[in-house]
Scaffold this motif. Structure first.
Motif, mmCIF file in Angstrom:
data_model
loop_
_atom_site.group_PDB
_atom_site.id
_atom_site.type_symbol
_atom_site.label_atom_id
_atom_site.label_comp_id
_atom_site.label_asym_id
_atom_site.label_seq_id
_atom_site.Cartn_x
_atom_site.Cartn_y
_atom_site.Cartn_z
ATOM 1 N N TYR A 7 0.836 -1.197 0.000
ATOM 2 C CA TYR A 7 0.000 0.000 0.000
ATOM 3 C C TYR A 7 0.866 1.239 0.000
ATOM 4 C CZ TYR A 7 -3.905 -2.992 1.111
ATOM 5 O OH TYR A 7 -4.859 -3.949 1.060
ATOM 6 N N MET A 26 -3.780 9.802 -10.638
ATOM 7 C CA MET A 26 -3.847 8.909 -9.473
ATOM 8 C C MET A 26 -4.813 7.758 -9.756
ATOM 9 S SD MET A 26 -3.834 11.734 -6.392
ATOM 10 C CE MET A 26 -4.573 10.603 -5.243
ATOM 11 N N ARG A 29 -3.176 5.255 -12.003
ATOM 12 C CA ARG A 29 -2.193 4.500 -11.223
ATOM 13 C C ARG A 29 -2.897 3.442 -10.374
ATOM 14 N NH1 ARG A 29 1.203 3.504 -7.300
ATOM 15 N NH2 ARG A 29 3.360 4.111 -7.296
ATOM 16 N N ALA A 30 -4.032 3.783 -9.831
ATOM 17 C CA ALA A 30 -4.769 2.847 -8.989
ATOM 18 C C ALA A 30 -5.281 1.644 -9.778
ATOM 19 C CB ALA A 30 -5.943 3.560 -8.307
ATOM 20 N N GLU A 31 -5.475 1.810 -11.078
ATOM 21 C CA GLU A 31 -5.968 0.709 -11.911
ATOM 22 C C GLU A 31 -4.914 -0.362 -12.165
ATOM 23 O OE1 GLU A 31 -7.341 2.716 -15.386
ATOM 24 O OE2 GLU A 31 -9.285 3.159 -14.496
ATOM 25 N N ALA A 37 -1.340 -0.370 -3.817
ATOM 26 C CA ALA A 37 -2.686 0.184 -3.748
ATOM 27 C C ALA A 37 -2.608 1.555 -3.088
ATOM 28 C CB ALA A 37 -3.590 -0.741 -2.944
ATOM 29 N N LEU A 38 -3.337 2.506 -3.633
ATOM 30 C CA LEU A 38 -3.327 3.854 -3.072
ATOM 31 C C LEU A 38 -4.398 3.996 -2.004
ATOM 32 C CD1 LEU A 38 -2.872 5.983 -6.304
ATOM 33 C CD2 LEU A 38 -1.190 5.563 -4.519
ATOM 34 N N ARG A 59 -12.244 4.262 -6.370
ATOM 35 C CA ARG A 59 -10.996 3.571 -6.719
ATOM 36 C C ARG A 59 -9.991 3.541 -5.581
ATOM 37 N NH1 ARG A 59 -9.637 5.489 -12.838
ATOM 38 N NH2 ARG A 59 -11.674 4.969 -13.700
ATOM 39 N N PHE A 60 -10.243 4.331 -4.561
ATOM 40 C CA PHE A 60 -9.313 4.444 -3.445
ATOM 41 C C PHE A 60 -9.994 4.108 -2.134
ATOM 42 C CE2 PHE A 60 -8.394 7.885 -6.495
ATOM 43 C CZ PHE A 60 -7.158 7.470 -6.937
#
Length: 75
Positions: A7, A26, A29-31, A37-38, A59-60
């Protein structure tokens, strides 16, 4: 959230503005599965609203405080 993957916790408590392009980056990047993981900690109301308006909030993992984010990822 478990510790299945690393993370990256972003403490954004002092960030009062983030452009749509930064937030979209962001999100991209999370995908990607190969990166940490963000987790977003302590977002200012304007940053949180922008994430929601851009459809990125889901997504976060978003936590109201840094300590809450750290506790969530530690189990």
């Amino acid at each position: 959230l478990g510790l299945e993957r690393p993370y990256l916790v972003l403490d954004v408590a002092r960030v009062t503005y983030a452009s749509a392009e930064v937030l979209r980056a962001m999100g991209r990047r999370a995908e990607r599965q190969s990166v940490p993981a963000l987790v977003i900690a302590a977002p200012h109301e304007t940053v949180r609203e922008a994430l929601e308006l851009l459809g990125l909030a889901q997504r976060f993992a978003i936590h109201p405080r840094l300590d809450a984010a750290l506790k969530a990822i530690s189990g």
